[in-house]
Scaffold this motif. Structure first.
Motif, mmCIF file in Angstrom:
data_model
loop_
_atom_site.group_PDB
_atom_site.id
_atom_site.type_symbol
_atom_site.label_atom_id
_atom_site.label_comp_id
_atom_site.label_asym_id
_atom_site.label_seq_id
_atom_site.Cartn_x
_atom_site.Cartn_y
_atom_site.Cartn_z
ATOM 1 N N ALA A 23 32.044 52.399 10.983
ATOM 2 C CA ALA A 23 31.235 51.417 11.345
ATOM 3 C C ALA A 23 32.280 50.080 11.076
ATOM 4 N N GLU A 24 32.970 50.283 10.033
ATOM 5 C CA GLU A 24 34.002 49.060 9.811
ATOM 6 C C GLU A 24 35.094 49.432 10.511
ATOM 7 N N LYS A 25 35.586 48.429 11.395
ATOM 8 C CA LYS A 25 36.940 48.369 12.069
ATOM 9 C C LYS A 25 37.987 47.866 11.130
ATOM 10 N N GLN A 26 39.168 48.223 11.610
ATOM 11 C CA GLN A 26 40.456 47.874 10.881
ATOM 12 C C GLN A 26 41.233 46.745 11.515
ATOM 13 N N PHE A 27 41.672 45.966 10.752
ATOM 14 C CA PHE A 27 42.556 44.583 11.308
ATOM 15 C C PHE A 27 43.878 44.431 10.497
ATOM 16 N N GLU A 28 44.491 43.738 11.473
ATOM 17 C CA GLU A 28 45.930 43.326 10.914
ATOM 18 C C GLU A 28 45.686 41.723 10.856
ATOM 19 N N LEU A 29 46.114 41.207 9.782
ATOM 20 C CA LEU A 29 45.698 39.621 9.669
ATOM 21 C C LEU A 29 47.149 38.928 9.557
ATOM 22 N N ALA A 30 47.220 37.791 10.170
ATOM 23 C CA ALA A 30 48.065 36.792 10.075
ATOM 24 C C ALA A 30 47.846 35.436 9.478
ATOM 25 N N LEU A 31 48.645 35.046 8.497
ATOM 26 C CA LEU A 31 48.319 33.790 7.663
ATOM 27 C C LEU A 31 49.495 32.964 7.931
ATOM 28 N N ASP A 32 49.265 31.871 8.699
ATOM 29 C CA ASP A 32 50.279 31.028 9.145
ATOM 30 C C ASP A 32 50.004 29.578 8.467
ATOM 31 N N GLU A 33 50.630 29.302 7.114
ATOM 32 C CA GLU A 33 50.498 27.963 6.489
ATOM 33 C C GLU A 33 48.984 27.713 6.446
ATOM 34 N N VAL A 34 47.995 28.789 6.006
ATOM 35 C CA VAL A 34 46.631 28.432 5.904
ATOM 36 C C VAL A 34 46.416 27.606 4.690
ATOM 37 N N ARG A 35 45.813 26.585 4.768
ATOM 38 C CA ARG A 35 45.751 25.451 3.759
ATOM 39 C C ARG A 35 44.459 25.846 3.087
ATOM 40 N N LEU A 36 44.296 25.974 1.756
ATOM 41 C CA LEU A 36 43.331 26.369 0.985
ATOM 42 C C LEU A 36 43.097 25.190 -0.047
ATOM 43 N N PRO A 37 41.957 24.795 -0.384
ATOM 44 C CA PRO A 37 41.609 23.598 -1.472
ATOM 45 C C PRO A 37 42.029 24.443 -2.978
ATOM 46 N N ALA A 38 42.669 23.723 -3.802
ATOM 47 C CA ALA A 38 42.668 24.395 -5.137
ATOM 48 C C ALA A 38 42.042 25.456 -5.632
ATOM 49 N N GLU A 39 40.734 25.236 -5.435
ATOM 50 C CA GLU A 39 39.407 26.029 -6.149
ATOM 51 C C GLU A 39 39.362 27.342 -5.377
ATOM 52 N N ALA A 40 40.430 27.638 -4.229
ATOM 53 C CA ALA A 40 40.243 28.890 -3.657
ATOM 54 C C ALA A 40 41.051 29.803 -4.518
ATOM 55 N N LEU A 41 41.683 29.573 -5.507
ATOM 56 C CA LEU A 41 42.462 30.205 -6.339
ATOM 57 C C LEU A 41 41.221 30.990 -7.039
ATOM 58 N N VAL A 42 41.333 32.376 -7.372
ATOM 59 C CA VAL A 42 40.290 33.022 -8.290
ATOM 60 C C VAL A 42 40.949 33.238 -9.484
ATOM 61 N N GLY A 43 40.714 32.687 -10.825
ATOM 62 C CA GLY A 43 40.735 33.013 -11.971
ATOM 63 C C GLY A 43 42.107 32.372 -12.423
ATOM 64 N N ASP A 44 42.749 32.975 -13.178
ATOM 65 C CA ASP A 44 43.900 32.184 -13.976
ATOM 66 C C ASP A 44 45.044 32.648 -13.161
ATOM 67 N N GLU A 45 46.056 31.609 -12.666
ATOM 68 C CA GLU A 45 47.324 31.893 -12.187
ATOM 69 C C GLU A 45 48.322 32.817 -12.697
ATOM 70 N N ASP A 46 48.152 32.715 -14.075
ATOM 71 C CA ASP A 46 48.985 33.816 -14.922
ATOM 72 C C ASP A 46 48.510 34.929 -15.289
ATOM 73 N N ALA A 47 47.323 35.385 -14.751
ATOM 74 C CA ALA A 47 46.690 36.689 -15.257
ATOM 75 C C ALA A 47 46.670 37.319 -13.903
ATOM 76 N N GLY A 48 47.403 37.488 -12.898
ATOM 77 C CA GLY A 48 47.176 38.015 -11.683
ATOM 78 C C GLY A 48 47.208 39.453 -11.690
ATOM 79 N N LEU A 49 47.878 40.048 -12.464
ATOM 80 C CA LEU A 49 47.939 41.745 -12.352
ATOM 81 C C LEU A 49 46.626 41.890 -13.191
ATOM 82 N N LEU A 50 46.300 41.436 -14.073
ATOM 83 C CA LEU A 50 45.080 42.027 -14.714
ATOM 84 C C LEU A 50 43.979 41.892 -13.900
ATOM 85 N N GLN A 51 43.662 40.485 -13.173
ATOM 86 C CA GLN A 51 42.714 40.338 -12.288
ATOM 87 C C GLN A 51 42.613 41.526 -11.143
#
Length: 388
Positions: free
Chosen positions: A208-236
């Motif tokens: 039912a769910e198709k599989q995709f390849e994604l390309a991100l070419d300089e995708v501009r995101l606001p600061a609030e697009a980051l989830v959580g703490d930048e320094d706690a990446g592995l934990l998150q």
């Protein structure tokens, strides 16, 4: 199942979801997939009944339960022949990460919508050159010094359901200003973001769910697009990957139970030498072994879910890997034996088992291969030297 193992409220949830799943079943799902669509009707009704958001906080429209409850929902839908793979991705991975580490604004924006099924979120971690080794991820995020925005560039592969998702939770890497090394971070990328494109992967597996390849070419995101703490990446990151493994186990156990039920029904009725074929030990014993393996896998899955919901991330990591391994092996064996029990009929469209031969192997491959799980257990649990 004994109430000592599964409390009454879990038994009631299991029974309710099983009854709900039977109203749709394998025929419904097969028809929708054949038409190239998505089982939206099933997804929306599951949401209306509170099943999609059962693990999300009550304060944000969820059921206030945990992965234990969500895994029951997915397992029972799978046993009815109508599993929803996006349950692993949207509420289990993305919903869990946002609930644990998201900002108040992110929680208010996403959690109620994920719970009521009005919005879904995909998850992108795997890359063409970074499969099992997530340390090789090259999708990078850098800060625009003037605006404070993030600029994301890279590629992802085997991302499920991007075409139906409102956004994708992307695992990227940022540079640590102190060490210069790259650290993982999570970003919410809207489906219509400029520079964010997708290409469907031509899969032999028709789900039912198709599989995709994604390309991100300089995708501009606001600061609030980051989830959580930048320094706690592995934990998150691992806060989302442990539920993913537990839910994959539920997906596999449900699939194995569906196949086994078809084989048992056939073995009871099919008569060749005066008695039903199920009376012969050559048929009965392998089916009994398959049942035992599925039950054992479920016990480990329940342990992993209990540890995770109790906040024991370390213990849950070990148990989740074991559960995923056991369930993947049990599922493949159950499907294989079920097809073999039906003989030629096992390969017909009528019984709905042949497509599971391919589908069942997904639980051995994704989201982490059985070999990498064995590496983890041999190194982390047994204390043996690391081989990679």
């Amino acid at each position: 199942m004994s109430t000592l193992i599964e409390p009454e409220e879990h038994q009631d949830l299991r029974a309710a979801v099983a009854a709900f799943g039977r109203r749709y079943g394998r025929d419904y799902l097969a028809r929708v997939v054949a038409e190239g669509g998505y089982p939206t009707e099933l997804w929306q009704e599951a949401a209306k009944l509170g099943y999609l958001g059962v693990n999300l906080p009550e304060a944000y429209g969820g059921g206030g339960g945990g992965i234990a409850e969500l895994s029951i929902v997915l397992e029972e839908l799978g046993a009815a022949g109508a599993p929803l793979l996006m349950m692993i991705v949207s509420p289990a991975i993305c919903g869990t990460v946002i609930a644990r580490f998201g900002t108040e604004e992110q929680k208010r924006e996403w959690l109620p919508a994920l719970a009521d099924g009005s919005r879904t979120m995909a998850f992108g971690i795997t890359e063409p050159d970074a499969g099992s080794n997530s340390h090789r991820i090259t999708t990078t995020a850098r800060r625009d010094g003037d605006s404070g925005d993030w600029l994301l560039s890279g590629r992802k592969v085997f991302v499920s359901g991007v075409d139906i998702a409102d956004a994708t939770l992307i695992v990227g890497r940022t540079e640590d200003a102190r060490t210069g090394s790259l650290k993982p971070c999570l970003f919410i990328v809207p489906r219509d973001a400029e520079g964010f494109s997708r290409r469907a992967i031509d899969m032999e597996l028709h789900g039912a769910e198709k599989q995709f390849e994604l390309a991100l070419d300089e995708v501009r995101l606001p600061a609030e697009a980051l989830v959580g703490d930048e320094d706690a990446g592995l934990l998150q990151l691992f806060a989302g990957l442990n539920p993913e493994r537990i839910m994959t186990a539920a997906f596999a156990i449900g699939m194995g139970r569906f196949a086994l039920a078809r084989a048992i029904e056939y073995a009871r009725e099919r008569t060749v030498f005066k008695v039903p074929i199920g009376a012969h030990q050559a048929i009965a014993h392998p089916l009994a072994q398959a049942h035992i393996d599925l039950e054992l896998a479920r016990l480990m899955m329940q342990k992993a879910a209990a540890l995770y919901d109790a906040g024991d991330d370390l213990g849950a990591g070990e148990a989740a890997n074991m559960a995923k391994y056991a369930a993947g092996e049990a599922c493949v064996k159950a499907v294989d034996q079920s097809v073999h029990t039906l003989g030629g009929n096992g390969l017909t469209r009528e019984f709905g088992l042949a497509t599971l031969i391919t589908a069942s192997r997904v639980a051995r491959i994704a989201p982490v291969s059985r070999e990498m799980i064995l590496n983890y257990i041999s190194h982390q649990t047994l204390g043996l030297p690391k081989s990679y």
